[in-house]
Design a protein around this motif. Structure first.
Motif, PDB file in Angstrom:
ATOM      1  N   VAL A 255       0.852  -1.172   0.140  1.00  7.37           N
ATOM      2  CA  VAL A 255      -0.110   0.113  -0.030  1.00  7.37           C
ATOM      3  C   VAL A 255       0.950   1.175   0.041  1.00  7.37           C
ATOM      4  CG1 VAL A 255      -1.869   1.386   1.184  1.00  7.37           C
ATOM      5  CG2 VAL A 255      -1.624  -1.310   1.458  1.00  7.37           C
ATOM      6  N   PRO A 256       0.722   1.914  -1.033  1.00  8.20           N
ATOM      7  CA  PRO A 256       1.765   3.136  -1.146  1.00  8.20           C
ATOM      8  C   PRO A 256       1.234   4.473  -0.146  1.00  8.20           C
ATOM      9  CG  PRO A 256       0.124   3.258  -2.986  1.00  8.20           C
ATOM     10  CD  PRO A 256      -0.071   1.927  -2.239  1.00  8.20           C
ATOM     11  N   PRO A 257       2.262   5.465  -0.359  1.00  6.29           N
ATOM     12  CA  PRO A 257       1.852   6.493   0.407  1.00  6.29           C
ATOM     13  C   PRO A 257       0.551   7.051   0.040  1.00  6.29           C
ATOM     14  CG  PRO A 257       4.042   6.757   0.006  1.00  6.29           C
ATOM     15  CD  PRO A 257       3.395   5.588  -0.716  1.00  6.29           C
ATOM     16  N   LEU A 258      -0.786   7.260   1.003  1.00  6.57           N
ATOM     17  CA  LEU A 258      -1.812   7.714   0.517  1.00  6.57           C
ATOM     18  C   LEU A 258      -2.182   8.784   1.763  1.00  6.57           C
ATOM     19  CD1 LEU A 258      -3.554   4.547  -0.092  1.00  6.57           C
ATOM     20  CD2 LEU A 258      -2.759   6.146  -1.855  1.00  6.57           C
ATOM     21  N   LEU A 259      -2.878   9.835   1.158  1.00  3.99           N
ATOM     22  CA  LEU A 259      -3.554  11.000   1.948  1.00  3.99           C
ATOM     23  C   LEU A 259      -2.713  11.490   3.170  1.00  3.99           C
ATOM     24  CD1 LEU A 259      -6.994   9.008   2.132  1.00  3.99           C
ATOM     25  CD2 LEU A 259      -6.413  10.942   0.897  1.00  3.99           C
ATOM     26  N   GLY A 260      -1.579  11.806   2.471  1.00  6.82           N
ATOM     27  CA  GLY A 260      -0.572  12.519   3.687  1.00  6.82           C
ATOM     28  C   GLY A 260       0.471  11.892   4.198  1.00  6.82           C
ATOM     29  N   SER A 261       0.543  10.447   3.978  1.00  9.93           N
ATOM     30  CA  SER A 261       1.528   9.336   4.313  1.00  9.93           C
ATOM     31  C   SER A 261       2.906   9.705   3.457  1.00  9.93           C
ATOM     32  CB  SER A 261       1.147   8.241   4.675  1.00  9.93           C
ATOM     33  OG  SER A 261       0.598   7.882   3.536  1.00  9.93           O
ATOM     34  N   GLY A 262       3.986   9.830   4.248  1.00 11.93           N
ATOM     35  CA  GLY A 262       5.148   9.969   3.095  1.00 11.93           C
ATOM     36  C   GLY A 262       5.883   8.580   2.772  1.00 11.93           C
ATOM     37  N   PRO A 263       7.139   8.578   2.120  1.00  7.76           N
ATOM     38  CA  PRO A 263       7.484   7.320   1.796  1.00  7.76           C
ATOM     39  C   PRO A 263       8.033   6.558   3.057  1.00  7.76           C
ATOM     40  CG  PRO A 263       9.173   9.398   1.608  1.00  7.76           C
ATOM     41  CD  PRO A 263       7.833   9.840   2.085  1.00  7.76           C
ATOM     42  N   GLU A 264       8.264   6.923   4.098  1.00  9.26           N
ATOM     43  CA  GLU A 264       8.499   6.220   5.268  1.00  9.26           C
ATOM     44  C   GLU A 264       7.428   5.461   5.668  1.00  9.26           C
ATOM     45  OE1 GLU A 264       6.673   9.624   6.806  1.00  9.26           O
ATOM     46  OE2 GLU A 264       8.138   9.249   5.466  1.00  9.26           O
ATOM     47  N   ARG A 265       7.722   4.137   6.331  1.00  5.33           N
ATOM     48  CA  ARG A 265       6.680   3.231   6.699  1.00  5.33           C
ATOM     49  C   ARG A 265       5.732   3.998   7.699  1.00  5.33           C
ATOM     50  NH1 ARG A 265       6.336  -1.049  10.696  1.00  5.33           N
ATOM     51  NH2 ARG A 265       5.121  -2.902  10.084  1.00  5.33           N
ATOM     52  N   SER A 266       4.549   4.077   7.589  1.00  7.49           N
ATOM     53  CA  SER A 266       3.703   4.777   8.715  1.00  7.49           C
ATOM     54  C   SER A 266       2.241   3.963   8.525  1.00  7.49           C
ATOM     55  CB  SER A 266       3.555   6.096   8.473  1.00  7.49           C
ATOM     56  OG  SER A 266       2.787   6.441   6.919  1.00  7.49           O
ATOM     57  N   GLY A 267       1.551   4.070   9.888  1.00  7.94           N
ATOM     58  CA  GLY A 267       0.483   3.754  10.071  1.00  7.94           C
ATOM     59  C   GLY A 267       0.034   2.975  11.488  1.00  7.94           C
ATOM     60  N   GLY A 268      -0.428   2.082  11.492  1.00 13.11           N
ATOM     61  CA  GLY A 268      -0.473   1.329  12.860  1.00 13.11           C
ATOM     62  C   GLY A 268      -1.874   0.574  12.948  1.00 13.11           C
ATOM     63  N   TYR A 269      -1.990  -0.107  14.098  1.00 15.42           N
ATOM     64  CA  TYR A 269      -3.467  -1.055  14.012  1.00 15.42           C
ATOM     65  C   TYR A 269      -3.649  -1.070  15.607  1.00 15.42           C
ATOM     66  CZ  TYR A 269      -0.227  -5.033  15.134  1.00 15.42           C
ATOM     67  OH  TYR A 269       0.915  -5.744  15.537  1.00 15.42           O
ATOM     68  N   TYR A 270      -4.726  -1.688  15.885  1.00 11.06           N
ATOM     69  CA  TYR A 270      -5.031  -1.821  17.441  1.00 11.06           C
ATOM     70  C   TYR A 270      -5.104  -3.324  17.710  1.00 11.06           C
ATOM     71  CZ  TYR A 270      -7.283   2.723  16.166  1.00 11.06           C
ATOM     72  OH  TYR A 270      -7.272   3.935  15.626  1.00 11.06           O
ATOM     73  N   THR A 271      -4.344  -3.606  18.807  1.00  7.71           N
ATOM     74  CA  THR A 271      -4.075  -5.053  19.463  1.00  7.71           C
ATOM     75  C   THR A 271      -5.331  -5.139  19.975  1.00  7.71           C
ATOM     76  OG1 THR A 271      -3.181  -4.412  21.368  1.00  7.71           O
ATOM     77  CG2 THR A 271      -1.858  -4.547  19.654  1.00  7.71           C
ATOM     78  N   LYS A 272      -5.447  -6.530  20.183  1.00  8.00           N
ATOM     79  CA  LYS A 272      -6.874  -7.116  20.694  1.00  8.00           C
ATOM     80  C   LYS A 272      -6.742  -6.729  22.287  1.00  8.00           C
ATOM     81  CE  LYS A 272      -8.218 -11.129  18.033  1.00  8.00           C
ATOM     82  NZ  LYS A 272      -8.513 -12.808  18.136  1.00  8.00           N
ATOM     83  N   ALA A 273      -5.711  -6.863  22.909  1.00  6.22           N
ATOM     84  CA  ALA A 273      -5.636  -6.102  24.126  1.00  6.22           C
ATOM     85  C   ALA A 273      -6.046  -4.686  24.189  1.00  6.22           C
ATOM     86  CB  ALA A 273      -4.165  -6.124  24.855  1.00  6.22           C
ATOM     87  N   THR A 274      -5.561  -3.774  23.289  1.00  2.00           N
ATOM     88  CA  THR A 274      -5.876  -2.326  23.290  1.00  2.00           C
ATOM     89  C   THR A 274      -7.630  -2.405  22.921  1.00  2.00           C
ATOM     90  OG1 THR A 274      -3.964  -1.633  22.621  1.00  2.00           O
ATOM     91  CG2 THR A 274      -5.636  -0.338  22.251  1.00  2.00           C
ATOM     92  N   VAL A 275      -8.020  -3.108  22.066  1.00  5.96           N
ATOM     93  CA  VAL A 275      -9.463  -3.031  21.758  1.00  5.96           C
ATOM     94  C   VAL A 275     -10.275  -3.300  22.934  1.00  5.96           C
ATOM     95  CG1 VAL A 275     -11.357  -4.297  20.391  1.00  5.96           C
ATOM     96  CG2 VAL A 275      -9.081  -3.539  19.335  1.00  5.96           C
TER      97      VAL A 275
END
Length: 671
Positions: free
Chosen positions: A345-365
């Motif tokens: 998934v390439p940079p989209l909507l403001g994300s740059g070339p560096e790896r960026s993003g995240g997700y919610y672990t089950k413990a966090t949910v």
């Protein structure tokens, strides 16, 4: 290898609307401010605005396009000299730019060795317009003489208070019943998060005024009663949530007096009797286009509780990302949760070339779900299927028919983004995912999206065409196969009624809904889930996003409705049509007063109103890279929707609401 590597590049973007016979122009100007010439490179940008597939461009070519990500190539052999500027003008976009946030919000240069250089990005300018760009919440000042003696949002059913007593330093909550003890604890946690240094809840040893919390049977589940007298304050309700809402009202009264003692009075005596007009009072948040950390989610939930909203629709997947941990398929988050140069998934909507993003672990949910529950909020997770699945398919390519050929495109410009209804693997994967989600979300309401499936979906899949021939006959399958490689979905969501796509989607939805019902769950969907009229209306509901007329027609068909029309309740829409306002405009625009006065059931019959679950605001996050833009778009319109959901129509007042809206908390409070 590039012959030069600049130390400073500057990118500016501008928009010139069509005028005097000239086409519109989206212009990108890259200036080389380094001491070396630049060659063998490409300019990569992303933002809400998308280059049209039928691109018309001066000064360069498009080397790659995926939705709102575009790589521009200079002419063959081009060299950008020191001090020179390379200009690219695009004359065909998926839609004209209308606001300063529509243009590029991230950019970088890629060199021929694969290395990248991030570029600072300034807001896109409108040629001939120098108005200052708006960010942050517009302040609504409290008038010297407000329309009511106490500040409460949303306004209660019945307020009859009088007199004035000295403003308490804070409140000492007294409770013995377990429901009351739990309400006191939840309220204490809430104000500690929203107003940590104000000391609203404090023991009597620190000057806290006693407030008695009492359980009283016979009141509605979210109703409360509050009594003021010289002896003190008492709050009564039959449930923990009712007591909690009573405390929220008391806290709002207290903060109004503390912050504006010249305008408000702390009551000496009187009563407040209150309960909501609607049972479903919600907010939808898209965390796929932009990621929000768990701390942001927790504070947003606290703000929902302060507005007496009770549903959080958590949009956890879309084309741009997958945001929730699934044990059975770790690739969903290993691949689907991250964007960057060279990634699936390439940079989209403001994300740059560096790896960026995240997700919610089950413990966090689990922690977030428990926190929300204490605040009277139930969480509805959304996994958007069968469309909007580009990120999911990058992680799980086995969801695609291996013999599928050609491409179709979604309205957002993603190719082949729908998981296949004709493949048994599809249901195996989804049932596994939903089982894990059901364990995480005890409200047992799962939203499955079902929106914006392209007209050409699955037109190149032999498996889908064979199944379509069984369902609708060979002629329908043949007609559907001719949509292969035909770009139909560029300027608006396709109407798929009566098409082969609608038949295949109905097959998919019927099976998914039956599975969720077998697990004891209610199925939610956007209004397109009504295609084929196959889902069980007694175990489902729809979110009506186009207009109140469409929602009314679906209510006539027997669907339970949550009304959230884009033109009024989509909080990513701009506050006005002006360029200097941030946000989107495809559904129109809505100033806070317009949102407040919008009638979600205008023209509905009494029978249709029986199918109304309630309303919700929706935040889509394309423009939310800048969190000050989030504040400007969401507040105070979130409170405006909350008052529509809670307060009886005859008791609403824009002037009163406007006088109190500035006292409501915001998420970031950026200038």
């Amino acid at each position: 290898m590039p012959t030069t590597r600049p130390s400073a590049l500057q990118l500016e973007t501008s928009w010139q609307p069509a005028a005097n016979g000239s086409p519109p122009a989206y212009t990108l100007s890259l200036k080389n401010r380094s001491s070396r010439p630049l060659s063998r490179f490409r300019l990569c940008v992303s933002g809400p605005g998308r280059v049209d597939p039928s691109v018309e461009i001066d000064g360069g070519t498009v080397g790659e396009r995926l939705s709102n990500f575009t790589a521009f190539l200079p002419p063959e052999g081009f060299e950008l000299a020191t001090g020179a500027t390379w200009t690219v003008s695009v004359h065909a976009l998926s839609w004209p730019l209308s606001h300063w946030t529509d243009g590029a919000n991230s950019a970088y240069v890629e060199f021929d060795d694969g290395s990248t250089l991030s570029l600072p990005v300034s807001p896109t300018r409108l040629i001939g317009n120098n108005a200052p760009l708006k960010r942050g919440v517009e302040a609504y000042p409290v008038p010297d003489v407000p329309p009511a003696p106490v500040s409460i949002v949303p306004w209660p059913n019945h307020v009859s208070v009088s007199g004035r007593r000295p403003t308490p330093a804070g409140f000492a909550l007294t409770a013995t019943d377990p429901k009351a003890v739990a309400a006191a604890g939840a309220f204490t946690d809430l104000v500690d998060l929203l107003f940590a240094v104000e000391g609203m809840v404090r023991p009597s040893s620190e000057g806290g005024m006693p407030v008695a919390l009492r359980v009283k049977n016979g009141l509605a589940s979210e109703a409360y009663e509050m009594d003021f007298s010289e002896a003190g304050i008492s709050i009564s309700a039959s449930t923990q949530t009712g007591l909690f809402y009573g405390l929220v009202t008391l806290g709002q009264i207290w903060r109004g007096v503390r912050l504006h003692p010249h305008a408000f009075k702390f009551p000496l005596e009187g009563q407040i009797r209150d309960e909501p007009a609607m049972g479903w009072r919600g907010l939808h948040l898209d965390v796929a286009r932009q990621f929000y950390a768990s701390g942001e989610i927790r504070k947003l939930l606290a703000i929902l509780a302060w507005n007496k909203l009770n549903r959080f629709h958590w949009h956890l997947s879309d084309d741009e990302a997958w945001r929730v941990e699934i044990d059975a398929y770790p690739a969903l988050t290993e691949i689907g949760a991250w964007r960057g140069h060279g990634l699936p998934v390439p940079p989209l909507l403001g994300s740059g070339p560096e790896r960026s993003g995240g997700y919610y672990t089950k413990a966090t949910v689990r922690e977030i779900v428990a926190f929300a529950k204490d605040l009277g909020i139930e969480i509805v997770p959304e996994i958007d299927v069968p469309g909007h699945c580009f990120a999911m398919q990058q992680a799980l390519p086995e969801l695609r028919d291996p013999a599928e050929i050609g491409s179709y495109y979604s309205v957002q410009g993603f190719p082949d983004n729908c998981i296949n209804p004709a493949r048994e693997k599809t249901y195996e994967v989804l049932e596994t995912i939903f089982r894990e989600l059901i364990e995480l979300f005890p409200f047992k309401t799962i939203h499955v999206g079902a929106d914006e499936v392209p007209l050409g979906a699955w037109s190149g899949s032999p498996q889908a065409l064979a199944r379509l021939a069984q369902l609708g006959g060979p002629a329908m399958a043949e007609a559907h196969s001719k949509r292969l490689n035909v770009i139909t979905n560029t300027h608006g969501a396709d109407d798929i009624n009566g098409s082969g796509t609608a038949v295949l989607q109905a097959l998919f939805l019927e099976r998914i809904q039956k599975f969720l019902a077998s697990q004891g769950c209610v199925t939610g969907g956007w209004e397109e889930a009504a295609h084929g009229n196959v889902i069980d209306k007694s175990a489902s509901y729809l979110c009506g996003w186009r207009n109140v007329e469409v929602s009314a027609a679906l209510a006539d068909e027997g669907y339970e409705m949550v009304v959230c029309p884009g033109q009024a309740y989509y909080l990513d829409m701009a506050n006005s049509p002006d360029w200097d306002e941030p946000g989107a405009s495809w559904a129109g625009w809505s100033a806070p007063e317009m949102t407040y006065n919008f009638d979600p059931v205008a023209g509905w019959s009494d029978a249709q109103k029986q199918k109304l679950r309630g309303v919700q605001a929706c935040i889509w996050s394309e423009a939310m890279t800048d969190r000050a833009v989030f504040d400007r778009l969401v507040f105070p319109r979130l409170s405006a929707v909350a008052e529509t959901a809670w307060t009886r129509p005859e008791s609403k007042s824009w002037e009163r609401f406007k006088a109190f809206a500035g006292l409501m908390p915001v998420l970031y409070d950026y200038p």
